[in-house]
Design a protein around this motif. Structure first.
Motif, PDB file in Angstrom:
ATOM      1  N   CYS A  60     -66.621  47.605   1.223  1.00 45.04           N
ATOM      2  CA  CYS A  60     -65.889  47.950   2.446  1.00 45.04           C
ATOM      3  C   CYS A  60     -66.748  48.836   3.352  1.00 45.04           C
ATOM      4  CB  CYS A  60     -64.589  48.661   2.076  1.00 45.04           C
ATOM      5  SG  CYS A  60     -63.471  48.928   3.469  1.00 45.04           S
ATOM      6  N   GLN A  61     -67.392  49.833   2.760  1.00 45.14           N
ATOM      7  CA  GLN A  61     -68.261  50.727   3.537  1.00 45.14           C
ATOM      8  C   GLN A  61     -69.394  49.963   4.204  1.00 45.14           C
ATOM      9  OE1 GLN A  61     -69.030  53.766   0.399  1.00 45.14           O
ATOM     10  NE2 GLN A  61     -68.695  55.234   2.043  1.00 45.14           N
ATOM     11  N   GLU A  62     -70.025  49.071   3.452  1.00 44.03           N
ATOM     12  CA  GLU A  62     -71.142  48.299   4.000  1.00 44.03           C
ATOM     13  C   GLU A  62     -70.682  47.381   5.124  1.00 44.03           C
ATOM     14  OE1 GLU A  62     -74.457  48.559   3.357  1.00 44.03           O
ATOM     15  OE2 GLU A  62     -73.773  50.345   2.290  1.00 44.03           O
ATOM     16  N   LEU A  63     -69.539  46.725   4.932  1.00 37.58           N
ATOM     17  CA  LEU A  63     -69.027  45.826   5.967  1.00 37.58           C
ATOM     18  C   LEU A  63     -68.687  46.593   7.236  1.00 37.58           C
ATOM     19  CD1 LEU A  63     -66.704  43.416   3.930  1.00 37.58           C
ATOM     20  CD2 LEU A  63     -68.997  42.956   4.823  1.00 37.58           C
ATOM     21  N   ARG A  64     -68.110  47.781   7.092  1.00 37.14           N
ATOM     22  CA  ARG A  64     -67.702  48.552   8.271  1.00 37.14           C
ATOM     23  C   ARG A  64     -68.888  49.090   9.070  1.00 37.14           C
ATOM     24  NH1 ARG A  64     -64.178  46.016   9.115  1.00 37.14           N
ATOM     25  NH2 ARG A  64     -62.004  46.301   8.544  1.00 37.14           N
ATOM     26  N   LYS A  65     -70.070  49.125   8.463  1.00 36.73           N
ATOM     27  CA  LYS A  65     -71.261  49.560   9.203  1.00 36.73           C
ATOM     28  C   LYS A  65     -71.656  48.537  10.265  1.00 36.73           C
ATOM     29  CE  LYS A  65     -73.340  52.233   5.418  1.00 36.73           C
ATOM     30  NZ  LYS A  65     -74.460  52.259   4.440  1.00 36.73           N
ATOM     31  N   GLU A  66     -71.229  47.285  10.076  1.00 39.27           N
ATOM     32  CA  GLU A  66     -71.693  46.230  10.968  1.00 39.27           C
ATOM     33  C   GLU A  66     -70.605  45.313  11.503  1.00 39.27           C
ATOM     34  OE1 GLU A  66     -73.552  42.768   8.845  1.00 39.27           O
ATOM     35  OE2 GLU A  66     -73.660  44.209   7.184  1.00 39.27           O
ATOM     36  N   SER A  67     -69.387  45.432  10.980  1.00 38.78           N
ATOM     37  CA  SER A  67     -68.372  44.444  11.345  1.00 38.78           C
ATOM     38  C   SER A  67     -66.984  45.063  11.433  1.00 38.78           C
ATOM     39  CB  SER A  67     -68.362  43.318  10.301  1.00 38.78           C
ATOM     40  OG  SER A  67     -67.298  42.425  10.534  1.00 38.78           O
ATOM     41  N   ASP A  68     -66.163  44.486  12.308  1.00 38.51           N
ATOM     42  CA  ASP A  68     -64.757  44.885  12.431  1.00 38.51           C
ATOM     43  C   ASP A  68     -63.840  43.899  11.716  1.00 38.51           C
ATOM     44  OD1 ASP A  68     -65.829  46.761  14.178  1.00 38.51           O
ATOM     45  OD2 ASP A  68     -65.521  45.481  15.919  1.00 38.51           O
ATOM     46  N   ILE A  69     -64.386  43.049  10.876  1.00 32.43           N
ATOM     47  CA  ILE A  69     -63.624  41.991  10.211  1.00 32.43           C
ATOM     48  C   ILE A  69     -62.412  42.564   9.473  1.00 32.43           C
ATOM     49  CG2 ILE A  69     -65.005  42.144   8.090  1.00 32.43           C
ATOM     50  CD1 ILE A  69     -64.683  39.075   7.851  1.00 32.43           C
ATOM     51  N   PRO A  70     -61.259  41.892   9.538  1.00 30.59           N
ATOM     52  CA  PRO A  70     -60.094  42.355   8.781  1.00 30.59           C
ATOM     53  C   PRO A  70     -60.371  42.348   7.275  1.00 30.59           C
ATOM     54  CG  PRO A  70     -59.436  40.727  10.410  1.00 30.59           C
ATOM     55  CD  PRO A  70     -60.936  40.727  10.385  1.00 30.59           C
ATOM     56  N   ILE A  71     -59.967  43.431   6.607  1.00 29.95           N
ATOM     57  CA  ILE A  71     -60.158  43.563   5.163  1.00 29.95           C
ATOM     58  C   ILE A  71     -58.822  43.911   4.512  1.00 29.95           C
ATOM     59  CG2 ILE A  71     -61.287  44.870   3.306  1.00 29.95           C
ATOM     60  CD1 ILE A  71     -63.576  45.459   5.278  1.00 29.95           C
TER      61      ILE A  71
ATOM     62  N   GLU B 284     -58.959  54.659   4.070  1.00 38.56           N
ATOM     63  CA  GLU B 284     -59.834  55.633   4.718  1.00 38.56           C
ATOM     64  C   GLU B 284     -61.226  55.060   4.974  1.00 38.56           C
ATOM     65  OE1 GLU B 284     -57.888  59.844   3.153  1.00 38.56           O
ATOM     66  OE2 GLU B 284     -59.510  58.922   2.003  1.00 38.56           O
ATOM     67  N   LEU B 285     -61.653  54.138   4.121  1.00 35.62           N
ATOM     68  CA  LEU B 285     -62.972  53.527   4.290  1.00 35.62           C
ATOM     69  C   LEU B 285     -62.964  52.396   5.309  1.00 35.62           C
ATOM     70  CD1 LEU B 285     -64.186  53.446   0.588  1.00 35.62           C
ATOM     71  CD2 LEU B 285     -64.979  54.960   2.411  1.00 35.62           C
ATOM     72  N   GLY B 286     -61.767  52.029   5.800  1.00 35.95           N
ATOM     73  CA  GLY B 286     -61.717  51.031   6.862  1.00 35.95           C
ATOM     74  C   GLY B 286     -60.953  49.774   6.559  1.00 35.95           C
ATOM     75  N   ALA B 287     -60.305  49.686   5.376  1.00 35.22           N
ATOM     76  CA  ALA B 287     -59.480  48.511   5.080  1.00 35.22           C
ATOM     77  C   ALA B 287     -58.276  48.488   6.018  1.00 35.22           C
ATOM     78  CB  ALA B 287     -59.027  48.527   3.625  1.00 35.22           C
ATOM     79  N   ASP B 288     -57.799  47.288   6.338  1.00 33.37           N
ATOM     80  CA  ASP B 288     -56.665  47.139   7.246  1.00 33.37           C
ATOM     81  C   ASP B 288     -55.329  47.177   6.521  1.00 33.37           C
ATOM     82  OD1 ASP B 288     -57.974  46.514   9.937  1.00 33.37           O
ATOM     83  OD2 ASP B 288     -58.990  45.145   8.588  1.00 33.37           O
ATOM     84  N   ASP B 289     -55.318  46.737   5.274  1.00 36.62           N
ATOM     85  CA  ASP B 289     -54.065  46.668   4.526  1.00 36.62           C
ATOM     86  C   ASP B 289     -54.430  46.542   3.055  1.00 36.62           C
ATOM     87  OD1 ASP B 289     -51.364  46.554   4.038  1.00 36.62           O
ATOM     88  OD2 ASP B 289     -51.000  44.705   5.145  1.00 36.62           O
ATOM     89  N   TYR B 290     -53.431  46.623   2.194  1.00 36.18           N
ATOM     90  CA  TYR B 290     -53.673  46.453   0.764  1.00 36.18           C
ATOM     91  C   TYR B 290     -52.519  45.706   0.126  1.00 36.18           C
ATOM     92  CZ  TYR B 290     -50.340  50.249   0.052  1.00 36.18           C
ATOM     93  OH  TYR B 290     -49.210  51.015   0.061  1.00 36.18           O
TER      94      TYR B 290
ATOM     95  N   GLY C 105     -66.396  57.446  27.663  1.00 34.49           N
ATOM     96  CA  GLY C 105     -67.477  57.549  28.640  1.00 34.49           C
ATOM     97  C   GLY C 105     -68.133  56.183  28.760  1.00 34.49           C
ATOM     98  N   ASP C 106     -69.452  56.133  28.570  1.00 34.39           N
ATOM     99  CA  ASP C 106     -70.175  54.854  28.639  1.00 34.39           C
ATOM    100  C   ASP C 106     -70.393  54.230  27.267  1.00 34.39           C
ATOM    101  OD1 ASP C 106     -70.441  55.006  31.417  1.00 34.39           O
ATOM    102  OD2 ASP C 106     -72.249  56.243  31.255  1.00 34.39           O
ATOM    103  N   GLU C 107     -69.943  54.919  26.229  1.00 36.11           N
ATOM    104  CA  GLU C 107     -70.193  54.444  24.863  1.00 36.11           C
ATOM    105  C   GLU C 107     -69.023  53.619  24.352  1.00 36.11           C
ATOM    106  OE1 GLU C 107     -70.717  56.247  20.327  1.00 36.11           O
ATOM    107  OE2 GLU C 107     -70.280  57.582  22.007  1.00 36.11           O
ATOM    108  N   ARG C 108     -69.330  52.426  23.860  1.00 37.13           N
ATOM    109  CA  ARG C 108     -68.272  51.620  23.262  1.00 37.13           C
ATOM    110  C   ARG C 108     -67.937  52.158  21.879  1.00 37.13           C
ATOM    111  NH1 ARG C 108     -67.992  45.208  21.525  1.00 37.13           N
ATOM    112  NH2 ARG C 108     -65.917  45.379  20.632  1.00 37.13           N
ATOM    113  N   ILE C 109     -66.649  52.333  21.630  1.00 37.94           N
ATOM    114  CA  ILE C 109     -66.176  52.820  20.345  1.00 37.94           C
ATOM    115  C   ILE C 109     -65.713  51.622  19.520  1.00 37.94           C
ATOM    116  CG2 ILE C 109     -64.538  54.331  19.162  1.00 37.94           C
ATOM    117  CD1 ILE C 109     -66.547  55.796  20.961  1.00 37.94           C
ATOM    118  N   ARG C 110     -66.290  51.449  18.349  1.00 42.43           N
ATOM    119  CA  ARG C 110     -65.933  50.301  17.521  1.00 42.43           C
ATOM    120  C   ARG C 110     -64.611  50.565  16.804  1.00 42.43           C
ATOM    121  NH1 ARG C 110     -70.344  47.962  13.656  1.00 42.43           N
ATOM    122  NH2 ARG C 110     -70.489  46.276  15.160  1.00 42.43           N
ATOM    123  N   LEU C 111     -63.634  49.713  17.081  1.00 41.26           N
ATOM    124  CA  LEU C 111     -62.353  49.759  16.379  1.00 41.26           C
ATOM    125  C   LEU C 111     -62.158  48.457  15.622  1.00 41.26           C
ATOM    126  CD1 LEU C 111     -59.808  51.148  19.049  1.00 41.26           C
ATOM    127  CD2 LEU C 111     -61.255  52.442  17.485  1.00 41.26           C
ATOM    128  N   THR C 112     -61.491  48.536  14.482  1.00 40.21           N
ATOM    129  CA  THR C 112     -61.108  47.299  13.805  1.00 40.21           C
ATOM    130  C   THR C 112     -59.965  46.669  14.595  1.00 40.21           C
ATOM    131  OG1 THR C 112     -59.397  48.312  12.424  1.00 40.21           O
ATOM    132  CG2 THR C 112     -61.651  48.362  11.574  1.00 40.21           C
TER     133      THR C 112
END
Length: 243
Positions: free
Chosen positions: A68-79, A96-102, A154-161
């Motif tokens: 999950c940690q590795e995927l969240r470094k590069e992707s917003d894919i649903p987990i 907390e690590l970025g999963a969408d549901d369990y 600001g000018d920075e895109r914020i990555r959200l799942t």
């Protein structure tokens, strides 16, 4: 595009679970790929570019948290994580690590299928009542583009799942008005009111949003807590409107 089959990566070290899920998910129209451990999961992810990952926690080589940690470094894919029965810490850590549901093991395949449909539907959903026709909302340094499903600080895109964006979009659609946790679970995750579920799914996602959007997450100014109720987004005033 109508013929595009959504691809699901199922990651579990139990061959029987992989086989059951591959069969059932294929029968209802998904393209399914599988992996038996964390390292294979990352390799398969990069080779196949799935639309959603079903991810077991306890696995050899690299566990579900690490994947999950590795995927969240590069992707917003649903987990969607598969967690052990009764182990609340497992669920919260995954979120907390970025999963969408369990989904809790042992699980009903029908329950997992419902979770998959709900997450994919929310991620792909466009437009929520209460959003201006332009689809763009500016609040201090935060710009929310609901058409492109993108957020800028600001000018920075914020990555959200996808689920984080859907949660933010829901709160903004009724800015200044509180949503209960149950209401949020129903609107964003598709949980029906009679289904008893840990509302910390909402709390953890709110915490993740605050960490990404607030100047001081411990003293939020955008996403506020409505004591005894749930959460709300600060009231957005239209240009020229007196607040």
């Amino acid at each position: 595009m109508e013929n595009h089959k959504e691809k699901i990566l199922v990651v579990d070290d139990e061959a029987s679970i992989r086989r059951i899920l591959e069969t059932r998910l294929s029968m209802i129209g998904y393209d399914v790929v599988t992996a038996a451990d964390g390292e294979e999961a990352l390799e398969t992810f990069h080779k196949t570019e799935p639309d959603l990952v079903v991810l077991d926690v306890m696995m050899p080589k690299l566990d579900g948290y690490g994947v999950c940690q590795e995927l969240r470094k590069e992707s917003d894919i649903p987990i969607i994580m598969l967690t052990a029965l009764g182990d609340v810490a497992d669920r919260i850590t995954g979120l907390e690590l970025g999963a969408d549901d369990y989904v809790v093991k042992p699980f009903s395949p029908k329950e997992l299928e419902a979770r998959i449909r709900s997450v994919l539907r929310r991620v792909d959903k466009n437009g929520v009542n209460g959003i201006p026709s332009s689809g763009v909302i500016q609040v201090s340094s935060i710009r929310i583009d609901t058409n492109k499903r993108q957020v800028y600080k600001g000018d920075e895109r914020i990555r959200l799942t996808g689920m984080e964006f859907s949660l933010l979009e829901l709160l903004v659609s009724r800015s200044g008005e509180p949503f209960s946790r149950s209401e949020i679970l129903q609107e964003v995750w598709g949980y029906t009111p009679e289904r008893h579920v840990d509302t910390r799914v909402v709390d953890v996602h709110i915490s993740r949003l605050r960490a990404k959007l607030e100047e001081d997450p411990s003293n939020p100014e955008l996403i506020l807590t409505a004591r005894g109720t749930g959460y709300l987004f600060q009231r957005i005033t239209e240009p020229g409107e007196v607040g």
